[in-house]
Design an enzyme around this catalytic site. Structure first.
Site, mmCIF file in Angstrom:
data_model
loop_
_atom_site.group_PDB
_atom_site.id
_atom_site.type_symbol
_atom_site.label_atom_id
_atom_site.label_comp_id
_atom_site.label_asym_id
_atom_site.label_seq_id
_atom_site.Cartn_x
_atom_site.Cartn_y
_atom_site.Cartn_z
ATOM 1 N N GLU A 41 10.373 -20.178 18.862
ATOM 2 C CA GLU A 41 11.450 -21.177 18.775
ATOM 3 C C GLU A 41 11.271 -22.266 19.857
ATOM 4 O O GLU A 41 10.888 -21.940 20.997
ATOM 5 C CB GLU A 41 12.779 -20.436 19.034
ATOM 6 C CG GLU A 41 14.010 -21.306 19.036
ATOM 7 C CD GLU A 41 15.273 -20.525 19.471
ATOM 8 O OE1 GLU A 41 15.154 -19.523 20.217
ATOM 9 O OE2 GLU A 41 16.362 -20.937 19.063
ATOM 10 N N LYS A 112 18.535 -23.587 12.030
ATOM 11 C CA LYS A 112 19.129 -22.356 12.573
ATOM 12 C C LYS A 112 20.634 -22.302 12.302
ATOM 13 O O LYS A 112 21.352 -23.276 12.595
ATOM 14 C CB LYS A 112 18.857 -22.308 14.081
ATOM 15 C CG LYS A 112 19.306 -21.045 14.777
ATOM 16 C CD LYS A 112 18.925 -21.122 16.271
ATOM 17 C CE LYS A 112 19.272 -19.895 17.053
ATOM 18 N NZ LYS A 112 18.909 -20.034 18.488
ATOM 19 N N CYS A 147 15.802 -16.629 16.288
ATOM 20 C CA CYS A 147 16.341 -16.054 17.515
ATOM 21 C C CYS A 147 17.709 -15.381 17.371
ATOM 22 O O CYS A 147 17.809 -14.284 16.826
ATOM 23 C CB CYS A 147 16.334 -17.118 18.608
ATOM 24 S SG CYS A 147 16.275 -16.381 20.263
HETATM 25 N N1 LIG Z 1 17.662 -18.850 21.780
HETATM 26 C C1 LIG Z 1 18.488 -17.900 21.393
HETATM 27 O O1 LIG Z 1 18.985 -17.899 20.292
HETATM 28 C C2 LIG Z 1 18.762 -16.832 22.426
HETATM 29 C C3 LIG Z 1 19.459 -15.614 21.842
HETATM 30 C C4 LIG Z 1 19.799 -14.623 22.906
HETATM 31 O O2 LIG Z 1 19.562 -14.843 24.090
HETATM 32 C C5 LIG Z 1 20.452 -13.374 22.509
HETATM 33 O O3 LIG Z 1 20.797 -13.207 21.329
HETATM 34 O O4 LIG Z 1 20.617 -12.499 23.382
#
Ligand SMILES: NC(=O)CCC(=O)C(=O)O
Length: 266
Positions: A41, A112, A147
């Site tokens: 990402e 996203k 993510c």
């Molecule tokens: N970039 C993100 O979406 C980080 C997600 C995260 O840190 C978590 O779910 O814990």
């Protein structure tokens, strides 16, 4: 099917242009050894470099799009090029993943859906995507996610309902919650009887150490390959046919009741 997960380290001493060049070359290096290449990402900025999102935002067909389309074509691979901070012509920013065919054509974009940060960071700087996205590759149907999406099982059920057999997760996951990453990747594989191909970033993004530990899990929940913490290319071969076999031999997905048209007993 051969996959290469390129676990890119974001290092603040490297410019975005230099990183784009370096990543293009890493993608090209996969020619002949991968059918599918997956990137993390927001690797141009770092997933936690909130102050760079607006400054480095690109139109969809911007410099990262151009570089990745060319790299996919040069390498002759399906490329999930991770995500970019996309500036929509109407103004909002999105965290948008790009998928290219081996001919360098855009096969899919995925904005996203679940933005991270609660009341700050990405959650306030980016707009939320609204569409579930699957892509038919010659050997498997992939479902796209990014993510924080990994924490929302209903998204993956939606992808499975659209035919997904391989669930791609492109991430910038912090070291602090690495145990969640591994656990959730295995959970999504087991509950959906699907492959999970999860590529994370490495390095430190705006002071947030990244977990790395990209991981590939089979439909039975077994870990086929797992990276270490630093920059690395994780290579794995898997048989997409195992999804159908697992779903046939242990037909738990057919026992779903909630969200389906369930005949009521009373
Ligand atoms: N970039 C993100 O979406 C980080 C997600 C995260 O840190 C978590 O779910 O814990």
């Amino acid at each position: 099917m051969r996959a290469s997960l390129i676990q890119i380290a974001v290092n603040e001493d490297e410019s975005v242009d230099a990183r784009r060049e370096r990543v293009s070359s890493l993608v090209r290096d996969q020619a002949g050894s991968a059918d599918l290449v997956v990137l993390p990402e927001l690797w141009t900025t770092g997933a936690f470099a909130y102050e760079l999102f607006a400054a480095e935002a690109e139109p969809l067909e911007g410099p990262t799009f151009e570089a990745m389309a060319k790299a996919a074509r040069d390498a002759g691979v399906w490329l999930h090029a991770g995500s970019i901070p996309e500036r929509d012509p109407d103004g909002p920013l999105y965290n948008t993943a790009l998928v290219f065919s081996p001919e360098g054509e855009l096969a899919a974009t995925y904005r996203k859906i679940h933005r991270f940060g609660f009341d700050k960071g990405e959650a306030v700087l980016m707009s939320a995507g609204r569409e579930l996205v699957t892509v038919r590759l010659p050997e498997t149907v992939v479902g796209l996610s990014t993510c924080y999406d990994l924490r929302f099982p209903e998204l993956y059920r939606g992808l499975v309902d659209r035919g997904a057999e391989t669930l791609i997760v492109s991430a910038g996951w912090p070291e602090r919650r690495r145990s969640h990453w591994t656990l959730l990747a295995q959970a999504r594989a087991v509950e959906n009887q699907a492959y999970v191909v999860a590529c994370a970033g490495a390095g430190t993004h705006a002071g947030v150490p990244q977990a790395g530990h990209s991981i590939v899990v089979d439909p039975w929940g077994e870990v086929l390959a797992e990276a270490g913490a630093g920059e690395e290319v994780l290579r794995v071969s898997f048989d997409p046919g195992r999804v159908g076999v697992t779903r046939e031999q242990f037909p738990a997905l057919k026992d779903r009741l909630l969200g389906m048209d369930v005949p009521r007993r009373s």
